[in-house]
Design a protein around this motif. Structure first.
Motif, short mmCIF file in Angstrom:
data_model
loop_
_atom_site.label_atom_id
_atom_site.label_comp_id
_atom_site.label_asym_id
_atom_site.label_seq_id
_atom_site.Cartn_x
_atom_site.Cartn_y
_atom_site.Cartn_z
N GLU A 220 29.05 -27.23 8.10
CA GLU A 220 29.10 -27.05 6.66
C GLU A 220 28.03 -26.03 6.27
OE1 GLU A 220 31.27 -28.27 4.65
OE2 GLU A 220 32.25 -29.67 6.04
N PRO A 221 28.28 -25.22 5.22
CA PRO A 221 27.31 -24.20 4.83
C PRO A 221 25.90 -24.75 4.60
CG PRO A 221 29.38 -23.81 3.70
CD PRO A 221 29.51 -25.14 4.40
N GLU A 222 25.83 -25.96 4.04
CA GLU A 222 24.50 -26.51 3.76
C GLU A 222 23.71 -26.82 5.02
OE1 GLU A 222 27.47 -29.89 2.67
OE2 GLU A 222 27.39 -27.68 2.58
N TYR A 223 24.42 -27.04 6.15
CA TYR A 223 23.68 -27.26 7.40
C TYR A 223 22.87 -26.02 7.75
CZ TYR A 223 27.19 -31.00 8.10
OH TYR A 223 28.02 -32.08 7.96
N ILE A 224 23.44 -24.85 7.55
CA ILE A 224 22.75 -23.60 7.86
C ILE A 224 21.66 -23.34 6.82
CG2 ILE A 224 23.05 -21.18 8.43
CD1 ILE A 224 24.70 -23.24 10.13
N ALA A 225 21.97 -23.64 5.56
CA ALA A 225 20.99 -23.44 4.50
C ALA A 225 19.73 -24.26 4.74
CB ALA A 225 21.61 -23.81 3.15
N ASP A 226 19.88 -25.45 5.27
CA ASP A 226 18.72 -26.30 5.55
C ASP A 226 17.79 -25.65 6.58
OD1 ASP A 226 19.67 -28.19 3.80
OD2 ASP A 226 20.51 -29.50 5.35
N VAL A 227 18.38 -25.01 7.59
CA VAL A 227 17.57 -24.33 8.61
C VAL A 227 16.85 -23.13 8.00
CG1 VAL A 227 17.62 -23.16 10.85
CG2 VAL A 227 19.18 -25.06 10.41
N VAL A 228 17.57 -22.36 7.18
CA VAL A 228 16.95 -21.22 6.51
C VAL A 228 15.79 -21.68 5.62
CG1 VAL A 228 17.31 -19.31 4.91
CG2 VAL A 228 19.09 -19.88 6.58
N ALA A 229 16.00 -22.77 4.89
CA ALA A 229 14.95 -23.28 4.00
C ALA A 229 13.69 -23.62 4.77
CB ALA A 229 15.46 -24.49 3.23
N PHE A 230 13.84 -24.20 5.96
CA PHE A 230 12.66 -24.49 6.77
C PHE A 230 11.95 -23.20 7.15
CE2 PHE A 230 11.06 -24.50 11.18
CZ PHE A 230 9.91 -25.24 10.97
N LEU A 231 12.71 -22.20 7.62
CA LEU A 231 12.09 -20.95 8.05
C LEU A 231 11.44 -20.21 6.88
CD1 LEU A 231 14.80 -19.68 10.54
CD2 LEU A 231 12.55 -20.63 11.11
N ALA A 232 11.94 -20.46 5.67
CA ALA A 232 11.37 -19.83 4.48
C ALA A 232 10.11 -20.53 3.98
CB ALA A 232 12.40 -19.80 3.36
N SER A 233 9.82 -21.68 4.53
CA SER A 233 8.73 -22.51 4.02
C SER A 233 7.41 -22.23 4.74
CB SER A 233 9.09 -23.99 4.20
OG SER A 233 8.99 -24.35 5.57
N SER A 234 6.35 -22.78 4.18
CA SER A 234 5.04 -22.64 4.81
C SER A 234 4.96 -23.39 6.13
CB SER A 234 3.95 -23.14 3.86
OG SER A 234 4.14 -24.51 3.55
N GLU A 235 5.79 -24.42 6.28
CA GLU A 235 5.78 -25.20 7.53
C GLU A 235 6.21 -24.37 8.73
OE1 GLU A 235 6.90 -26.23 4.68
OE2 GLU A 235 6.10 -28.24 4.26
N ALA A 236 6.91 -23.25 8.49
CA ALA A 236 7.39 -22.40 9.60
C ALA A 236 6.45 -21.23 9.87
CB ALA A 236 8.79 -21.90 9.28
N ARG A 237 5.21 -21.35 9.45
CA ARG A 237 4.27 -20.22 9.57
C ARG A 237 4.02 -19.80 11.00
NH1 ARG A 237 2.02 -24.82 7.99
NH2 ARG A 237 0.36 -25.80 9.18
N TRP A 238 4.27 -20.68 11.97
CA TRP A 238 3.97 -20.37 13.37
C TRP A 238 5.26 -20.09 14.16
CZ3 TRP A 238 -0.41 -18.56 14.51
CH2 TRP A 238 -0.92 -18.56 15.80
#
Length: 256
Positions: A220-238
């Protein structure tokens, strides 16, 4: 939920499918989102309406990709709105999602077909990144939407897979280039996603394509959006220079 309050984002190709879900998710997390399409203005309106109904903020940018000057038209549209409606001119999150398919036997691909796919799927994202770099601050995020087809073979999609492989090189090399600016660059690779296309609604085809995933269902499109949201966040800084498998396990010993 990630916290993107105060951030600005651009999602190319966000009038439908993965792009729309990504724009909705980033807005839900607090970002002001530029919703883009080349021609689908009604789809842009639908995406923006869905965002504003939830209390989010979004604006439209229309720019055809794959033509001369496309990155400039896109950037000027974003810059104008930010200048008029925001206290910041910076773009914190760039999601290169827009792309076109080229489903046909390789014997039937013409030079014009090939050039068009490469122009939209590879050349445009390169120059979009280049054009927006002066606007992306330290800690910015670039996410490129590729495809699982760069890791397994489907001869009906050779130009598309080649173009997406080039997109993945944008990720790899810009990740190194921008590291000292604290800007991360990553690739998300979806599998077969139910993006609303009518041909995907046939029950037998859904069963066949869903069976490529270890979960035996379409994404589902939202499954991919969830991954993008993580990469866009401060939690993905590393996390940078990464190729994120979002195929639902399609690569786990499966074949087309």
């Amino acid at each position: 939920m990630t916290d993107l309050t105060g951030k600005t984002a651009l999602v190319t190709g966000s009038s439908r499918g993965i792009g729309r879900s990504t724009a909705q998710r980033l807005a839900r997390d607090g970002a002001l989102v530029a919703v883009h399409s080349g021609t689908d203005t009604s789809g842009i309106d639908e995406t923006i309406d869905s965002i504003t109904r939830e209390g989010g903020r979004a604006f439209a940018v229309v720019a055809e990709l794959g033509v001369p000057g496309d990155a400039d038209v896109l950037a000027e549209g974003v810059e104008k709105v930010l200048a008029d409606h925001s206290d910041r001119r910076e773009l914190d999150i760039l999601v290169n999602n827009a792309g076109i398919l080229s489903t046909m036997p390789p014997e039937m691909v013409t030079p014009a077909d090939f050039d068009r796919v490469m122009a939209v799927n590879a050349k445009a994202p390169f120059f979009i990144v280049q054009r927006f770099l002066p606007l992306i601050p330290r800690g910015g995020r670039i996410v490129n939407i590729s495809t699982g087809l760069t890791r397994f073979a489907n001869p009906q999609e050779i130009p598309h897979a080649m173009a997406k492989a080039a997109l993945e090189m944008i990720t790899l090399h810009f990740a190194r280039h921008l590291g000292l600016r604290g800007i991360t660059v990553n690739t998300v690779a979806p599998g077969v996603v139910d993006n609303g296309d009518p041909f995907l609604q046939a029950p037998e085809l859904r069963r066949l394509l869903g069976g490529l995933s270890v979960f035996e269902q379409l994404g589902e499109p939202e499954y991919i959006a969830d991954v993008v949201a993580f990469l866009a966040s401060s939690e993905a800084r590393w996390v940078t220079g990464a190729w994120i498998d979002a195929t639902g396990g399609t690569l786990l010993g499966q074949q087309l």
